[in-house]
Design an enzyme around this catalytic site. Structure first.
Site, PDB file in Angstrom:
ATOM      1  N   THR A 189       8.706   1.570   3.386  1.00 61.01           N
ATOM      2  CA  THR A 189       7.283   1.910   3.467  1.00 61.01           C
ATOM      3  C   THR A 189       6.488   0.835   2.730  1.00 61.01           C
ATOM      4  OG1 THR A 189       7.436   3.243   1.495  1.00 61.01           O
ATOM      5  CG2 THR A 189       7.670   4.392   3.577  1.00 61.01           C
ATOM      6  N   GLU A 333       8.141   7.292   7.750  1.00 58.00           N
ATOM      7  CA  GLU A 333       9.103   8.385   7.581  1.00 58.00           C
ATOM      8  C   GLU A 333       9.263   9.224   8.845  1.00 58.00           C
ATOM      9  OE1 GLU A 333       6.772   7.430   5.570  1.00 58.00           O
ATOM     10  OE2 GLU A 333       7.254   7.755   3.455  1.00 58.00           O
ATOM     11  N   LYS A 441     -13.963  14.889  -3.486  1.00 55.87           N
ATOM     12  CA  LYS A 441     -14.393  16.271  -3.724  1.00 55.87           C
ATOM     13  C   LYS A 441     -15.677  16.262  -4.531  1.00 55.87           C
ATOM     14  CE  LYS A 441     -12.594  20.806  -4.436  1.00 55.87           C
ATOM     15  NZ  LYS A 441     -11.520  21.655  -4.916  1.00 55.87           N
ATOM     16  N   TRP A 446     -15.104  19.422  -0.017  1.00 52.76           N
ATOM     17  CA  TRP A 446     -14.344  18.256   0.435  1.00 52.76           C
ATOM     18  C   TRP A 446     -15.196  17.430   1.386  1.00 52.76           C
ATOM     19  CZ3 TRP A 446     -10.326  17.400  -2.392  1.00 52.76           C
ATOM     20  CH2 TRP A 446      -9.572  18.453  -2.892  1.00 52.76           C
TER      21      TRP A 446
HETATM   22  P1  ADP Z   1       2.802   2.894   9.084  1.00 62.32           P
HETATM   23  O1  ADP Z   1       3.570   1.808   8.448  1.00 62.32           O
HETATM   24  O2  ADP Z   1       3.275   3.505  10.334  1.00 62.32           O
HETATM   25  O3  ADP Z   1       1.335   2.634   9.136  1.00 62.32           O
HETATM   26  P2  ADP Z   1       2.807   4.151   6.709  1.00 62.32           P
HETATM   27  O4  ADP Z   1       3.901   5.042   6.324  1.00 62.32           O
HETATM   28  O5  ADP Z   1       2.536   2.884   6.000  1.00 62.32           O
HETATM   29  O6  ADP Z   1       3.107   3.991   8.184  1.00 62.32           O
HETATM   30  O7  ADP Z   1       1.431   4.891   6.792  1.00 62.32           O
HETATM   31  C1  ADP Z   1       1.327   6.105   7.448  1.00 62.32           C
HETATM   32  C2  ADP Z   1      -0.045   6.648   7.228  1.00 62.32           C
HETATM   33  O8  ADP Z   1      -0.993   5.940   8.033  1.00 62.32           O
HETATM   34  C3  ADP Z   1      -0.194   8.066   7.663  1.00 62.32           C
HETATM   35  O9  ADP Z   1       0.334   8.958   6.731  1.00 62.32           O
HETATM   36  C4  ADP Z   1      -1.701   8.163   7.823  1.00 62.32           C
HETATM   37  O10 ADP Z   1      -2.346   8.339   6.585  1.00 62.32           O
HETATM   38  C5  ADP Z   1      -2.063   6.801   8.363  1.00 62.32           C
HETATM   39  N1  ADP Z   1      -2.191   6.887   9.819  1.00 62.32           N
HETATM   40  C6  ADP Z   1      -1.293   6.584  10.764  1.00 62.32           C
HETATM   41  N2  ADP Z   1      -1.796   6.797  11.999  1.00 62.32           N
HETATM   42  C7  ADP Z   1      -3.063   7.258  11.833  1.00 62.32           C
HETATM   43  C8  ADP Z   1      -4.117   7.674  12.719  1.00 62.32           C
HETATM   44  N3  ADP Z   1      -3.995   7.637  14.044  1.00 62.32           N
HETATM   45  N4  ADP Z   1      -5.260   8.094  12.146  1.00 62.32           N
HETATM   46  C9  ADP Z   1      -5.435   8.140  10.810  1.00 62.32           C
HETATM   47  N5  ADP Z   1      -4.487   7.753   9.941  1.00 62.32           N
HETATM   48  C10 ADP Z   1      -3.315   7.319  10.434  1.00 62.32           C
END
Ligand code: ADP
Length: 540
Positions: A189, A333, A441, A446
């Site tokens: 990640t 994940e 908040k 929120w």
């Molecule tokens: P990736 O590397 O796939 O971007 P990460 O694990 O770094 O995955 O980040 C995942 C996070 O990215 C998600 O938990 C969410 O917060 C954000 N995310 C992914 N897709 C979207 C989406 N379509 N809209 C808003 N947030 C998103």
């Protein structure tokens, strides 16, 4: 039980074998570092991937070993995906945009014995190699012999040329068969929340995820599709496309490191690309270029977006250009796709404006995974599109824990907490409102930073925006908005504030609007809110 169905292991190698047998002529087109375009087919790629298995064995790789790649999207990277996983080793894709110290950390943590690297990343490898002398045995540069350049490596770390190794390799007639629950891939990640953590995919999870991604209401891939993944193969396996496209015989158009709008448009038009997949920052740059140049897409009809919220204004801009844009949601994940915003009878028939409103939702759940939005009482929130809760998920391609972090392990049927916050509507569409750590908040209410950002980028003078919480004595927190001007425009902070009037509750209108040259982005294109908070809203 007699008379029951056959059982075959769900192995990644079965995908490329199918592609070679039944879509052998389908193309994989790649742009090399120097801009050259090279073509191959699934049949040829499968032959080379088999040979590559004997290269790996000669390099001392055995079943279960981690093999690293530091490479952009190309046919060679695709061969590596299949050869490494196909022989039972683990393909560890590394994001070259990470800080060198993070890359060194994850190579050591994963104990990658061999690293395959694009020639353009050789300087990066030279910089981190001294720290990896005890782990890494060999570096293989993805190049022809004549393009090999000297690379200083510590004693005991061998340097090889990819094409030379392949030319000298024995033919490997067969793909080995083993348990489908064997690990196939590893991806760390991005590390925006502490040290990078490894997510280990299995053959079974990758194959099932790819089948789900193909479906008509998801990416809708067919043998006639020509898909350009802008999303890199080091970003959660390019969201499954390197598996999904060969499964159906779709042509893969690989852009290499040429990701600027002019290069992308040239490749899309030149290669008759009809579908492209990537993060919103890439789409923003592309749409801006189309506007400024007056160009039109010759063949592009669909865009899939993910990784961050897709603003309404981008969907509208694509629509004007004759392209349908939709988003999916997930994370490293979760392999990553869990939801996708495909239509339902209740949403398909509404008018254009209502459809645009609906497009900001992250979508509905794919078969094979499940999502829960949980309120403070621990129960699922009502599906009213209003009640916010923590989003968790489970399913065939959701992580059960992190690589080499036994304390992170959860049960197979447990809900994995995503750290995202959102609402579910009456049709089963998830709308994310925030990352839990980015929540604002104010006076007990929120405020959704994603909603504020979506509105801000609709303002004619604003190209990009980020909303963060600013500490406030009276209200606890107040929203602060940072905007990047559109080229040639000068947003007036008061005008931007006024733009929110009537669009959100009065208490949600940002108190302050700051105009900035640019926003900090992380290695996967996400806005780094932690840095913005440090710079503009520090808490002492
Ligand atoms: P990736 O590397 O796939 O971007 P990460 O694990 O770094 O995955 O980040 C995942 C996070 O990215 C998600 O938990 C969410 O917060 C954000 N995310 C992914 N897709 C979207 C989406 N379509 N809209 C808003 N947030 C998103």
């Amino acid at each position: 039980m007699l008379g029951l169905m056959q059982r075959h292991e769900l192995l990644i190698s079965s995908i490329i074998q199918h592609a070679a047998r039944h879509h052998g002529e389908a193309e994989v087109v790649s742009r090399r570092d120097d801009g050259r375009i090279v073509r191959t087919t699934y049949a040829a790629l499968e032959r080379r991937a088999r040979k590559l298995m004997s290269v790996l064995r000669d390099l001392g790789v055995v079943f279960g070993d981690r093999v690293a790649t530091l490479a952009m999207n190309s046919d060679r990277h695709l061969e590596l995906y299949y050869a490494i996983s196909g022989m039972g080793a683990i393909c560890h894709t590394i994001n070259p945009r990470l800080a060198p110290a993070d890359i060194a950390f994850i190579v050591s943590h994963a104990e990658d014995g061999v690293l395959f690297v694009d020639a353009c990343f050789a300087p990066l490898v030279a910089a981190i190699a001294p720290d990896l002398a005890s782990v890494l045995r060999a570096v293989v540069v993805l190049a022809e012999p004549e393009d090999m350049k000297p690379l200083a490596l510590p004693p005991g770390m061998a340097l090889h040329c990819y094409e030379t190794l392949l030319a000298d390799a024995r033919d490997e007639p067969d793909w080995p068969v083993f348990d489908e629950n064997t690990a196939s891939g590893l991806c760390y990640t991005s590390g925006t929340t502490g040290k990078p953590k490894g997510v280990l995919y299995s053959h079974r999870s990758s194959l099932l995820h790819a089948m789900a991604v193909i479906m008509p209401d998801v990416v809708n891939l067919r043998a006639t599709t020509r898909v350009l993944p802008v999303v890199p193969m080091f970003h959660v396996n390019a969201w499954g496309l390197p598996y999904a496209a060969p499964m159906v015989g779709a042509a893969l158009i690989m852009p290499g490191r040429h990701l600027d709008p002019v290069s992308l448009l040239g490749l899309m038009d030149g290669e008759r690309v009809d579908l492209s997949v990537g993060v919103p920052t890439v789409w923003l740059a592309l749409v801006t270029h189309m506007r400024q140049s007056g160009a039109r897409f010759e063949t592009l009809r669909r865009v899939m977006s993910g990784g961050a919220a897709l603003p309404r204004v981008l969907v509208a801009a694509f629509s004007e250009l004759g392209v349908e844009a939709a988003q999916g949601w997930g994370m490293t994940e979760t392999s990553p796709v869990v939801t996708y915003n495909g239509p339902k009878p209740a949403t398909a028939t509404v008018d254009h404006e209502a459809r645009l409103d609906h497009s900001v939702k992250q979508g509905r759940v794919l078969f094979g995974a499940d999502v829960r939005v949980v309120g403070p009482d621990g129960g699922e929130t009502p599906r009213d599109g209003k009640t916010q809760g923590d989003v968790s998920c489970r399913g065939h391609w959701i992580a059960r824990g992190y690589f080499r972090l036994p304390e992170s392990e959860i049960a197979d049927d447990a809900w994995f907490p995503t750290g995202d916050v959102g609402v579910m509507d009456e049709n089963g569409y998830l709308l994310l409102t925030d990352r839990a750590k980015d929540l604002i908040k104010s006076g007990g209410e929120w405020i959704s930073s994603i909603e504020l950002e979506n509105i801000a980028v609709d303002h004619p003078d604003v190209a990009e925006a980020a909303a963060i919480a600013s500490p406030d004595e009276k209200w606890g927190e107040r929203p602060l908005l940072i905007v990047v001007p559109r080229a040639g425009h000068e947003p007036d902070p008061e005008d931007v504030r006024a733009f929110f009037s009537g669009k959100v509750a009065n208490f949600a209108i940002p108190d302050r609007v700051i105009v900035a040259e640019e926003l900090p982005h992380g290695a996967t294109g996400k806005i780094l809110k932690s840095e913005l908070r440090k710079a503009y809203a520090p808490r002492d």
